[in-house]
Scaffold this motif. Structure first.
Motif, short mmCIF file in Angstrom:
data_model
loop_
_atom_site.label_atom_id
_atom_site.label_comp_id
_atom_site.label_asym_id
_atom_site.label_seq_id
_atom_site.Cartn_x
_atom_site.Cartn_y
_atom_site.Cartn_z
N GLY A 260 3.91 10.65 -4.83
CA GLY A 260 5.28 11.16 -4.75
C GLY A 260 5.70 11.55 -3.35
O GLY A 260 6.73 12.19 -3.15
N GLN A 261 4.91 11.19 -2.38
CA GLN A 261 5.25 11.46 -0.98
C GLN A 261 4.43 10.55 -0.07
O GLN A 261 3.47 9.91 -0.52
CB GLN A 261 4.99 12.92 -0.62
CG GLN A 261 3.55 13.35 -0.86
CD GLN A 261 3.34 14.85 -0.64
OE1 GLN A 261 4.25 15.55 -0.24
NE2 GLN A 261 2.13 15.32 -0.89
N ALA A 262 4.83 10.51 1.19
CA ALA A 262 4.11 9.68 2.16
C ALA A 262 2.80 10.37 2.53
O ALA A 262 2.61 11.56 2.25
CB ALA A 262 4.99 9.49 3.39
N VAL B 56 0.84 -1.20 0.00
CA VAL B 56 0.00 0.00 0.00
C VAL B 56 0.88 1.25 0.00
O VAL B 56 0.62 2.21 -0.74
CB VAL B 56 -0.93 0.00 1.24
CG1 VAL B 56 -1.67 1.33 1.36
CG2 VAL B 56 -1.92 -1.15 1.15
N ALA B 57 1.92 1.22 0.82
CA ALA B 57 2.80 2.39 0.93
C ALA B 57 3.49 2.67 -0.40
O ALA B 57 3.57 3.82 -0.84
CB ALA B 57 3.84 2.15 2.03
N ALA B 58 3.97 1.62 -1.05
CA ALA B 58 4.67 1.81 -2.33
C ALA B 58 3.72 2.38 -3.38
O ALA B 58 4.07 3.26 -4.15
CB ALA B 58 5.26 0.47 -2.80
N ARG B 59 2.48 1.86 -3.38
CA ARG B 59 1.49 2.35 -4.34
C ARG B 59 1.16 3.81 -4.05
O ARG B 59 1.09 4.63 -4.97
CB ARG B 59 0.23 1.49 -4.25
CG ARG B 59 -0.74 1.70 -5.42
CD ARG B 59 -1.98 0.84 -5.30
NE ARG B 59 -1.67 -0.56 -5.12
CZ ARG B 59 -2.05 -1.29 -4.06
NH1 ARG B 59 -2.75 -0.74 -3.10
NH2 ARG B 59 -1.73 -2.55 -3.97
N TYR B 60 0.98 4.11 -2.78
CA TYR B 60 0.65 5.50 -2.40
C TYR B 60 1.77 6.43 -2.84
O TYR B 60 1.52 7.50 -3.41
CB TYR B 60 0.44 5.60 -0.88
CG TYR B 60 -0.08 6.94 -0.42
CD1 TYR B 60 -1.44 7.13 -0.17
CD2 TYR B 60 0.77 8.03 -0.27
CE1 TYR B 60 -1.94 8.35 0.22
CE2 TYR B 60 0.29 9.27 0.11
CZ TYR B 60 -1.07 9.42 0.36
OH TYR B 60 -1.56 10.65 0.74
N TRP C 270 9.38 5.56 0.11
CA TRP C 270 8.01 5.05 0.32
C TRP C 270 7.89 4.27 1.62
O TRP C 270 6.79 3.98 2.10
CB TRP C 270 7.60 4.14 -0.84
CG TRP C 270 8.58 3.03 -1.11
CD1 TRP C 270 9.62 3.07 -1.97
CD2 TRP C 270 8.63 1.75 -0.48
NE1 TRP C 270 10.32 1.89 -1.93
CE2 TRP C 270 9.73 1.07 -1.02
CE3 TRP C 270 7.84 1.11 0.49
CZ2 TRP C 270 10.08 -0.22 -0.60
CZ3 TRP C 270 8.19 -0.17 0.89
CH2 TRP C 270 9.30 -0.82 0.35
N SER C 271 9.05 3.92 2.23
CA SER C 271 9.01 3.04 3.41
C SER C 271 8.75 3.77 4.72
O SER C 271 8.66 3.14 5.77
CB SER C 271 10.33 2.28 3.51
OG SER C 271 11.40 3.18 3.80
N ILE C 272 8.62 5.10 4.65
CA ILE C 272 8.34 5.85 5.89
C ILE C 272 6.97 5.43 6.42
O ILE C 272 6.00 5.33 5.67
CB ILE C 272 8.36 7.37 5.60
CG1 ILE C 272 9.73 7.78 5.04
CG2 ILE C 272 8.01 8.18 6.85
CD1 ILE C 272 10.91 7.37 5.87
N GLY C 273 6.90 5.20 7.72
CA GLY C 273 5.65 4.76 8.33
C GLY C 273 5.57 3.25 8.49
O GLY C 273 4.61 2.73 9.05
N LEU C 274 6.60 2.56 8.01
CA LEU C 274 6.57 1.10 8.06
C LEU C 274 7.66 0.55 8.99
O LEU C 274 8.53 1.28 9.44
CB LEU C 274 6.78 0.54 6.64
CG LEU C 274 5.73 0.94 5.61
CD1 LEU C 274 6.16 0.48 4.23
CD2 LEU C 274 4.37 0.37 5.98
N ASN C 275 7.57 -0.74 9.21
CA ASN C 275 8.56 -1.43 10.04
C ASN C 275 9.33 -2.40 9.15
O ASN C 275 9.05 -3.58 9.13
CB ASN C 275 7.87 -2.24 11.15
CG ASN C 275 7.00 -1.38 12.01
OD1 ASN C 275 7.15 -0.17 12.05
ND2 ASN C 275 6.07 -2.00 12.69
#
Lengths: 316, 230
Positions: B64-66, B55-59, B186-191
């Motif tokens: 173009g941003q988190a 989802v994050a990568a798609r977003y 894109w990985s901001i917000g993830l673990n």
């Protein structure tokens, strides 16, 4: 000039054998701001009014009280009751080496939440934490239990908060967290900034009440018949043998000093027994050190400058 | 789906699943690692949506941003900590830099795939622009392609540490943990990192420019179970 000795410095001097002129008195310097400012006020006053050189030693409360027992420490600036009632009773009434200033500062010890927490979760009373649906709202690790900070590992209150959690029963619905106060308060700051729920042990006077809109959770009034404290050091089964499922008894903290001062330096004993700080003083000290980032000795000198009349009364 | 994703904003929460507990590092107490996933709130459908790497990568590809919540912003932050102090909330994927007047800059962060793994009071011991990255042995064993960087990958846009790194010290000892940039914004917000704090390159460059060596860093308990058993 007041000398401050930390453990490392004292140890270095022991190793090097560097000569140090013995101070006239040793004052304890516990690790929280109001106690540190009070220690500096006492040290400065001893210098100004009595020409006595005081050495401030950074130590934990139990170490300082043991030092009083050995005649190595003359003043502890802030001894909390009822937290240390057993130790104070022994040193005062059995060993007769300690005296407590009678004009203590009224204090509070509670379980607190931010106002936003109360509005969001419906928690109003400490007993609400037993309800799984309430506790779950404080769950940050997905195990179904909430989390609550109950104090720093070395605090005398933390052991009692464990007993209280066990007696109320919310140690089954909440995970009890022990950690340094800075981390716990930063967690309150972050929760408050985000509007997230948080519950935690709180004591006052404390600057957190100035920083955030804090609500003390309700609980039954203190009932001595329902408070039995068995310390961990005294029994392996201390938790089961203890009970404390009401609010804390009225709390207070006091300047404590060596009983020997009454004979050796009666004018100093008279001063120490006359010190009468209040909650407003303590909150201002705590705020100045923690929030305004002023050194404790600077806050002490400012306080003295603004309270010459009171110092004059105490040193009559 | 893209319509739904464009509406994602205005709130975050962590959804938690337990991973294998592992003693990672002891600072202020016993630290146990865990898995902590993220959800973001879909205002249109009024429900929480898993914020997975997919989802994050798609977003990120679309916008173009988190999501807004993870973007750098000044927030009210009443604290007794001094300006210049960093407070890391791994649960919420936020890093705060305390400012004067009860404000803070809040940055979105990514944390370790098993959570941050520890909590405590540490400091910024060193700073580095375009840091060199050296893959750990385990990674080289797992991914032979990384072996070519066994002696260090020079700094640059493809370097996993990104544009800047702040080295976290406990006293005078390097903890091996860093706050660093990323080549996967894109990985901001993830673990999904290896345990460090990752930020997008603009944010870590901004943070780098504001933080002094010696700055206090408070790492909050992540999933509070960090302190279980103490």
């Amino acid at each position: 000039m007041v000398r401050v000795f930390g453990a490392a410095v004292a140890f270095a001097i022991l190793l090097t054998g560097a000569p140090v002129r013995a101070a006239d008195m040793v004052i304890g310097l516990p690790a929280w701001p109001s106690a540190q400012v009070t220690a500096h006020i006492i040290a400065e006053t001893l210098k100004d009014r009595y020409g006595l050189d005081a050495e401030l030693q950074e130590r934990g409360t139990m170490t300082l009280l043991a030092g009083v027992g050995r005649g190595e420490v003359q003043v502890h600036p802030e001894v909390w009751l009822p937290n240390l009632a057993r130790q104070v009773d022994k040193l005062s009434n059995e060993d007769k080496v300690l005296k407590l200033n009678t004009a203590g500062v009224s204090a509070t010890q509670n379980i607190c939440a931010t106002k936003a927490t109360v509005e969001q979760t419906g928690v109003k009373a400490v007993a609400d934490l037993l309800k799984p649906e309430i506790a779950a709202q404080f769950d940050s690790d997905g195990d179904g239990k909430g989390e609550i900070w109950i104090g720093a590992p070395t605090w005398s209150s933390t052991e009692i908060e464990k007993i209280r959690a066990h007696s109320y029963g919310y140690d089954k619905t909440m995970t009890l967290l022990e950690m340094p106060e800075d981390i716990a308060m930063a967690a309150v700051d972050a929760a408050s900034s985000l509007g997230r729920p948080i519950v935690f042990y709180c004591y006052g006077p404390h600057h957190v009440f100035q920083l955030h809109d804090i609500v003390m959770l309700e609980e039954p009034a203190y009932d001595p018949a329902r408070w039995t404290i068995v310390h961990r050091a005294d029994s392996n089964d201390w938790l089961e043998q203890s009970n404390a499922d009401t609010a804390w008894d009225a709390s207070s903290f006091h300047v404590a000093y060596a009983a020997s001062l009454s004979e050796q330096r009666p004018e100093v004993a008279s001063f120490l027994s006359a010190i009468a700080l209040n909650a407003k003083d303590i909150t201002a000290m705590s705020y100045a050190v923690e929030v305004e980032d002023k050194p404790a000795d600077v806050v002490a000198r400012e306080w003295i400058a603004g309270n010459k009349d009171r110092i004059g009364e105490w040193t009559k | 789906m893209s319509g739904l994703m464009s509406k994602l904003a205005a709130g975050l929460r962590a959804a938690f699943t337990w991973g294998p507990a592992a003693l990672v590092l002891t600072l202020a107490g016993v630290a146990m690692a865990q898995n902590v996933g993220t959800q973001i709130y879909d205002n249109t459908n009024r429900k929480w949506v898993d914020y997975t790497p997919q989802v994050a990568a798609r977003y990120y590809r679309i916008h173009g941003q988190a999501p807004e919540e993870f973007q750098r912003q000044v927030v009210q932050f009443r604290t007794a900590e001094k300006p210049g102090t960093i407070i890391i909330d791994g649960d919420r994927h936020f890093l705060y830099l305390v400012l004067p007047n009860f404000q803070a800059i809040r940055y979105g962060i990514g944390v370790g795939r098993e959570g941050f793994g520890w909590a405590g009071i540490v400091k910024v011991g060193r700073k580095q622009e375009w840091p060199t990255w050296t893959p750990p042995k385990e990674m080289i064993e797992r991914d032979p392609d990384s072996a070519k960087w066994a002696n260090g990958m020079p700094g640059g846009p493809d370097n996993p540490l990104g544009a800047r790194a702040l080295y976290i010290y406990e006293g005078n000892r390097d903890t091996i943990y860093r706050i660093h940039g990323t080549n996967q914004p894109w990985s901001i917000g993830l673990n999904i990192s290896s345990g460090c704090i990752r930020m997008n390159n603009d944010d870590v460059t901004d943070l780098y420019s504001r933080v002094e060596i010696g700055a206090k860093v408070i790492v909050l308990m992540q999933g509070a179970a960090l302190y279980k058993g103490v």
